[in-house]
Design a protein around this motif. Sequence first.
Motif, PDB file in Angstrom:
ATOM      1  N   GLU A   1      21.104  79.905  14.921  1.00 45.48           N
ATOM      2  CA  GLU A   1      22.572  79.964  14.890  1.00 45.48           C
ATOM      3  C   GLU A   1      23.167  80.343  16.247  1.00 45.48           C
ATOM      4  N   ARG A   2      22.330  80.599  17.231  1.00 41.36           N
ATOM      5  CA  ARG A   2      22.826  81.174  18.484  1.00 41.36           C
ATOM      6  C   ARG A   2      23.625  80.207  19.338  1.00 41.36           C
ATOM      7  N   ALA A   3      23.250  78.934  19.362  1.00 45.36           N
ATOM      8  CA  ALA A   3      23.991  77.980  20.194  1.00 45.36           C
ATOM      9  C   ALA A   3      25.432  77.869  19.716  1.00 45.36           C
ATOM     10  N   PHE A   4      25.614  77.775  18.408  1.00 43.68           N
ATOM     11  CA  PHE A   4      26.972  77.654  17.878  1.00 43.68           C
ATOM     12  C   PHE A   4      27.737  78.970  18.063  1.00 43.68           C
ATOM     13  N   ALA A   5      27.060  80.094  17.826  1.00 46.53           N
ATOM     14  CA  ALA A   5      27.716  81.397  18.031  1.00 46.53           C
ATOM     15  C   ALA A   5      28.133  81.570  19.485  1.00 46.53           C
ATOM     16  N   THR A   6      27.249  81.199  20.393  1.00 46.43           N
ATOM     17  CA  THR A   6      27.566  81.296  21.820  1.00 46.43           C
ATOM     18  C   THR A   6      28.713  80.374  22.189  1.00 46.43           C
ATOM     19  N   SER A   7      28.709  79.168  21.604  1.00 43.98           N
ATOM     20  CA  SER A   7      29.783  78.209  21.920  1.00 43.98           C
ATOM     21  C   SER A   7      31.137  78.716  21.432  1.00 43.98           C
ATOM     22  N   ILE A   8      31.132  79.538  20.387  1.00 42.21           N
ATOM     23  CA  ILE A   8      32.391  80.108  19.888  1.00 42.21           C
ATOM     24  C   ILE A   8      33.019  81.006  20.941  1.00 42.21           C
ATOM     25  N   TYR A   9      32.250  81.973  21.451  1.00 43.88           N
ATOM     26  CA  TYR A   9      32.877  82.893  22.396  1.00 43.88           C
ATOM     27  C   TYR A   9      33.080  82.273  23.778  1.00 43.88           C
TER      28      TYR A   9
ATOM     29  N   ILE B   1      15.451  80.145  37.623  1.00 45.00           N
ATOM     30  CA  ILE B   1      16.236  79.857  38.826  1.00 45.00           C
ATOM     31  C   ILE B   1      16.943  78.512  38.682  1.00 45.00           C
ATOM     32  N   GLY B   2      16.317  77.558  37.976  1.00 46.74           N
ATOM     33  CA  GLY B   2      16.967  76.273  37.708  1.00 46.74           C
ATOM     34  C   GLY B   2      18.194  76.428  36.830  1.00 46.74           C
ATOM     35  N   ILE B   3      18.095  77.324  35.833  1.00 44.28           N
ATOM     36  CA  ILE B   3      19.246  77.612  34.966  1.00 44.28           C
ATOM     37  C   ILE B   3      20.373  78.239  35.782  1.00 44.28           C
TER      38      ILE B   3
ATOM     39  N   CYS C   1      42.187  62.179  32.608  1.00 47.18           N
ATOM     40  CA  CYS C   1      40.926  62.294  33.345  1.00 47.18           C
ATOM     41  C   CYS C   1      40.378  63.711  33.253  1.00 47.18           C
ATOM     42  N   MET C   2      41.223  64.711  33.487  1.00 44.17           N
ATOM     43  CA  MET C   2      40.765  66.098  33.440  1.00 44.17           C
ATOM     44  C   MET C   2      40.394  66.534  32.022  1.00 44.17           C
ATOM     45  N   THR C   3      41.006  65.916  31.021  1.00 38.34           N
ATOM     46  CA  THR C   3      40.629  66.218  29.640  1.00 38.34           C
ATOM     47  C   THR C   3      39.200  65.762  29.372  1.00 38.34           C
ATOM     48  N   ILE C   4      38.852  64.584  29.867  1.00 41.94           N
ATOM     49  CA  ILE C   4      37.479  64.083  29.732  1.00 41.94           C
ATOM     50  C   ILE C   4      36.510  64.961  30.518  1.00 41.94           C
ATOM     51  N   VAL C   5      36.912  65.317  31.739  1.00 39.08           N
ATOM     52  CA  VAL C   5      36.074  66.149  32.598  1.00 39.08           C
ATOM     53  C   VAL C   5      35.834  67.523  31.977  1.00 39.08           C
ATOM     54  N   LEU C   6      36.890  68.138  31.467  1.00 45.59           N
ATOM     55  CA  LEU C   6      36.740  69.463  30.852  1.00 45.59           C
ATOM     56  C   LEU C   6      36.025  69.389  29.508  1.00 45.59           C
ATOM     57  N   TRP C   7      36.205  68.280  28.775  1.00 47.14           N
ATOM     58  CA  TRP C   7      35.388  68.094  27.570  1.00 47.14           C
ATOM     59  C   TRP C   7      33.911  68.120  27.968  1.00 47.14           C
ATOM     60  N   GLY C   8      33.579  67.420  29.042  1.00 50.08           N
ATOM     61  CA  GLY C   8      32.195  67.400  29.525  1.00 50.08           C
ATOM     62  C   GLY C   8      31.712  68.779  29.925  1.00 50.08           C
ATOM     63  N   ARG C   9      32.583  69.537  30.574  1.00 48.69           N
ATOM     64  CA  ARG C   9      32.187  70.894  30.973  1.00 48.69           C
ATOM     65  C   ARG C   9      31.923  71.761  29.733  1.00 48.69           C
ATOM     66  N   GLY C  10      32.775  71.634  28.726  1.00 50.88           N
ATOM     67  CA  GLY C  10      32.539  72.373  27.491  1.00 50.88           C
ATOM     68  C   GLY C  10      31.260  71.928  26.800  1.00 50.88           C
ATOM     69  N   PHE C  11      31.010  70.619  26.784  1.00 51.55           N
ATOM     70  CA  PHE C  11      29.841  70.063  26.103  1.00 51.55           C
ATOM     71  C   PHE C  11      28.546  70.442  26.814  1.00 51.55           C
ATOM     72  N   SER C  12      28.637  70.679  28.116  1.00 55.81           N
ATOM     73  CA  SER C  12      27.438  71.057  28.885  1.00 55.81           C
ATOM     74  C   SER C  12      27.233  72.560  28.941  1.00 55.81           C
ATOM     75  N   GLY C  13      28.142  73.323  28.337  1.00 60.83           N
ATOM     76  CA  GLY C  13      28.145  74.771  28.514  1.00 60.83           C
ATOM     77  C   GLY C  13      27.203  75.551  27.623  1.00 60.83           C
ATOM     78  N   LEU C  14      25.951  75.138  27.560  1.00 61.04           N
ATOM     79  CA  LEU C  14      24.971  75.854  26.746  1.00 61.04           C
ATOM     80  C   LEU C  14      24.165  76.857  27.567  1.00 61.04           C
ATOM     81  N   GLY C  15      24.598  77.093  28.799  1.00 62.61           N
ATOM     82  CA  GLY C  15      23.858  78.019  29.648  1.00 62.61           C
ATOM     83  C   GLY C  15      23.709  79.399  29.043  1.00 62.61           C
ATOM     84  N   TRP C  16      24.782  79.887  28.399  1.00 60.11           N
ATOM     85  CA  TRP C  16      24.720  81.213  27.793  1.00 60.11           C
ATOM     86  C   TRP C  16      23.786  81.245  26.594  1.00 60.11           C
ATOM     87  N   THR C  17      23.619  80.117  25.922  1.00 63.02           N
ATOM     88  CA  THR C  17      22.626  80.040  24.850  1.00 63.02           C
ATOM     89  C   THR C  17      21.226  80.183  25.436  1.00 63.02           C
TER      90      THR C  17
END
Length: 435
Positions: free
Chosen positions: A136-144, A238-240, A338-354
Amino acid sequence: MKDSKIRYRILMIVFFITALSFADRAVVSIASDAISEDFQIDGIVLGYIFSAFSLTYVIAQIPGGVLVDKFGPKRIHMILITVWTVLLLSHGITPWLPISIMATFFIILRALTGLVSAPMFSVNSRVVAEWFPVKERAFATSIYTSSQYLSIVLFAPLFGFISMRYDWSIIFWMMALAMGLILIIWIGYFKLPAEHPKTSETERLLILEKKVLQPEEKKLNVFDKKPVRQLLTNKMTIGIYIGQYCSAVINYFFMTWFPLYLINTFDVSIVQTSIYMIFPALGAFVGSLMAGFLSDRLLRRGYSHTFSRKLPITVGLIASSLIVSLLWIQSVVGAVICMTIVLWGRGFSGLGWTLVTETVSKQFIGIHSGIFNTFSNLSGITTPIVIGFLYELQQNFNGAILFIGIHSLLAIASYHLLVGKIQEFEIKFRVLEDS
């Protein structure tokens, strides 16, 4: 006995604290035109104001993570939110000062705010690790993490209206009040799962999952090498870190210079700009939730950990690299799409905290989070300043747009060439019995 789902109430408190913290940063961005006029400063000094927060935020990341590991999330947040509230009130008195010291005083306040807010994501990561099972951590992390974008959706129009109609300093007084209220809730409600009186036995067992196999924290005494050194010399971690640094460039452009990009490129007002900012922020919010949901779903269906986490990261970063399209877009509507698509991508790629919660054992999450967020916010220092200089040099944002697009591609390279297989990195230590 039913699952009491107290973990989701805890997550909502974390969500609102994080949202308020990003609203604090958004005020400076949305009101940047008015602040520049009041302080009588140019783009370079404004870049320093944007970066002051990130400078101390970076410096305090690793010490903040160590403090979270040592004293726990409740005590750290209680102290820091109290100081944070006082600092927000102090921001509100800046317009009453002599103009000769306004900018300096404001830079100092932003630096102090960065300092006290530094452990926030280490606290968040620790809370998720304590309260949520792995699946459940990826979804929980994506919430905050998505709260940083939702704060723009919720507050940008209000902040823009107040800044234009009244005075930007009023916003800081409002946020201080809100932060004080959330502090009371945090003190009264937050506890660890084993201590919370409303947590059912079913929920406790669900949360424990694999944690029971981990060594007791109190017996960790002697390290073969310092944990920081071990994390900074491991190829996966270090890659992360590098991937987060590169991908965060987009966030800092959006949170700092994007309003001025719209105002100066398309001659729109502050209120119009604050409304336009809603759409990219909403895109990022949706993208973040989609990534967490999809990644956990892939994991539950039997796909590998690496595939389940890397697929959204890669797709999202490819979408983010489309920011270079702004070089040819001639309308404000096109730029916002354009920025909506770009920021959607940033949100979709934001699993670093997971990945932070999954690549070390829970007793090292604070320090791992600290290093991770150090790299993220190094970007917060360099990006506003570099863009400020590029803008003053070119009198447009073309160089800045290229700068951001290149970093998205570098992030992809880091996740695929350095990170490799995603797994728990075992920090080496010797265990001593308690005396």
